[in-house]
Scaffold this motif. Structure first.
Motif, short mmCIF file in Angstrom:
data_model
loop_
_atom_site.label_atom_id
_atom_site.label_comp_id
_atom_site.label_asym_id
_atom_site.label_seq_id
_atom_site.Cartn_x
_atom_site.Cartn_y
_atom_site.Cartn_z
N TRP A 59 0.80 -1.22 0.00
CA TRP A 59 0.00 0.00 0.00
C TRP A 59 0.84 1.27 0.00
CZ3 TRP A 59 -4.75 1.28 -1.17
CH2 TRP A 59 -5.21 2.56 -0.81
N GLU A 60 1.85 1.36 0.83
CA GLU A 60 2.60 2.61 0.94
C GLU A 60 3.29 2.97 -0.36
OE1 GLU A 60 2.37 4.78 3.29
OE2 GLU A 60 0.96 3.44 4.31
N HIS B 41 -7.70 2.79 4.85
CA HIS B 41 -6.67 3.70 4.37
C HIS B 41 -7.24 5.05 3.94
CE1 HIS B 41 -3.68 0.56 4.43
NE2 HIS B 41 -4.32 -0.17 3.53
N ARG C 236 0.67 4.33 -2.70
CA ARG C 236 0.31 5.71 -2.36
C ARG C 236 1.38 6.68 -2.88
NH1 ARG C 236 -2.25 8.47 -2.30
NH2 ARG C 236 -2.48 9.71 -0.42
N GLU C 237 2.64 6.29 -2.72
CA GLU C 237 3.71 7.14 -3.23
C GLU C 237 3.62 7.25 -4.75
OE1 GLU C 237 8.62 7.32 -3.29
OE2 GLU C 237 7.58 5.84 -2.04
#
Length: 407
Positions: free
Chosen positions: A48-49, A174, A52-53
């Motif tokens: 996920w991170e 999220h 998102r980036e």
């Protein structure tokens, strides 16, 4: 000139746009972003991170909200250019999108029903990849029968106070905001008295509980509202008339968002075809016939999508015809992943905790097989899609309803 894989006539501007997309993806799909196309999906929050980036990277490149007006952060792109971007994005193996619920579902509804002030407030942050939205439609007692929604909101001064529950809410754990259908007129039933409401999730009155799936991910969630609050100006369209706005969102979910699926399916098709050749499965006349049938079906899917999108451009909105595309692609993908498992044979089920097994692509195809079982349920079950097509597209008599069920 027609672009292979789209069926669209391309102008010089389209070809320049395609080259710009290719160059940008080549320059940016490097380092940690490279080779991530299999990590996560529309209901899987794996990686996920990084996703998102990547979303913020897309925003910085002005690749989000392509068709939106420039004043709201978009490019004013054409339909051909949107399709080209989806095709190039999938072909380059870019990471799965993290914020597609906002850009592809809520944003078109905001553009249609929002006030100028709402558009200016809601759209630019999405175009920059800064906000994540989730969809609050289904409830424990209102899934396919969406008009049975019971989540309620009452107006106190200039604030809506919300109570109720939503379920199967993708990425709610999220998300920053949820766009939800809630009942705002006491005593109302069915389609009347519903409002399309925007609710911030980071507040004491909201509790999000992840639902772990058999694939081991927790993309789905339950969302509980206990006197949750949102400003009175966070309703799209007239209060009490949210059903029309809700159907606008569903039209986009069933039609425009399928572009990403369609070109992802092309990548899956290339993988399965290569495995079939490598393993000699194409020598089996039955498997070969099924593979050819799947290839033809994928081409038909593309033309169906173009027809639906073209009708929407002509009429200014998505009609019930969008259900044709949703029913077709979810049915096609279910059969296709069954074929993939048959080609993999026992390797389709071997491995430790969904490990790769003897073939490096086996895990990805296994996960696609399991996920395809659910694709005929979300965004409206296949049964619901068939009813819509028969009654609202073909004009056939309505299916008899149980006594007192309403419509």
């Amino acid at each position: 000139m027609t672009e292979l894989g789209t069926g669209l006539p391309l102008t010089a501007a389209d070809r320049d746009f395609r080259d710009e997309v290719r160059d940008w993806l080549a320059d940016n799909l490097t380092g940690d972003f490279a080779g991530q196309s299999h990590r996560g999906g529309p209901d899987d929050d794996d990686n996920w991170e990084l996703r998102r980036e990547w979303e913020r990277r897309l925003g910085a490149g002005n690749w989000l909200g392509l068709s939106w007006p420039v004043e709201y952060g978009g490019r004013g792109a054409t339909l051909s250019q949107e399709i080209l971007f989806a095709m190039e994005y999938a072909g380059a193996g870019a990471p799965p999108r993290a914020a597609f619920h906002g850009e592809t579902l809520m944003a078109p509804t905001a553009l249609h029903y929002g006030t100028p002030e709402q558009k200016q407030r809601l759209l630019p942050p999405m175009a920059r990849g800064e906000t994540v939205w989730c969809q609050g439609y289904s409830e424990p007692g209102a899934g396919s029968d969406l008009a049975a929604i019971s989540t309620k909101a009452r107006l106190e001064d200039d604030t809506w106070v919300v109570n109720g529950q939503k379920i199967w809410t993708t990425f709610a754990h999220h998300a920053d905001w949820i766009f939800a259908i809630v009942r705002t007129e006491p005593g109302s039933t069915r389609h009347a008295g519903l409002s399309y409401m925007l609710i911030p999730l980071d507040q004491p009155g909201v509790r999000v509980v992840p639902i772990r799936t058999m694939l081991g991910d927790s993309g789905f969630n339950e969302v509980y509202f206990d006197d949750a609050r949102t400003s009175s100006d966070n309703v799209l369209g007239p209060t009490g008339e949210g059903w029309k706005a809700a159907m606008t969102t569903l039209g986009h979910e069933r039609a425009t968002s399928v572009l990403n699926y369609q070109f992802s399916f092309r990548r899956e098709m290339a993988t399965v075809t290569e495995i079939a050749r490598r393993r000699g499965a194409t020598a089996d006349p039955i498997l070969r016939d099924r593979l050819i049938d799947s290839i033809i079906g994928l081409e038909i899917m593309g033309y169906n999508n173009l027809r639906t999108l073209g009708t929407a451009l002509r009429d200014g909105e998505f009609g019930p015809e969008a259900s044709i595309g949703k029913y077709y692609w979810s049915t096609w993908h279910k059969k296709f992943t069954e074929l993939a498992m048959d080609i993999l044979d026992t390797d389709g089920w071997l491995g430790t905790e969904w490990g790769d097994g003897p073939d490096g692509d086996a895990e990805t195809l296994r996960r696609a097989f399991v996920r395809a079982r659910a694709e005929s349920i979300y965004a409206g079950t296949s049964e619901i899609q068939r009813n819509i097509i028969s009654e609202r597209v073909l004009g056939l008599p309505r299916e008899p309803r149980p006594s007192g069920a309403g419509r």
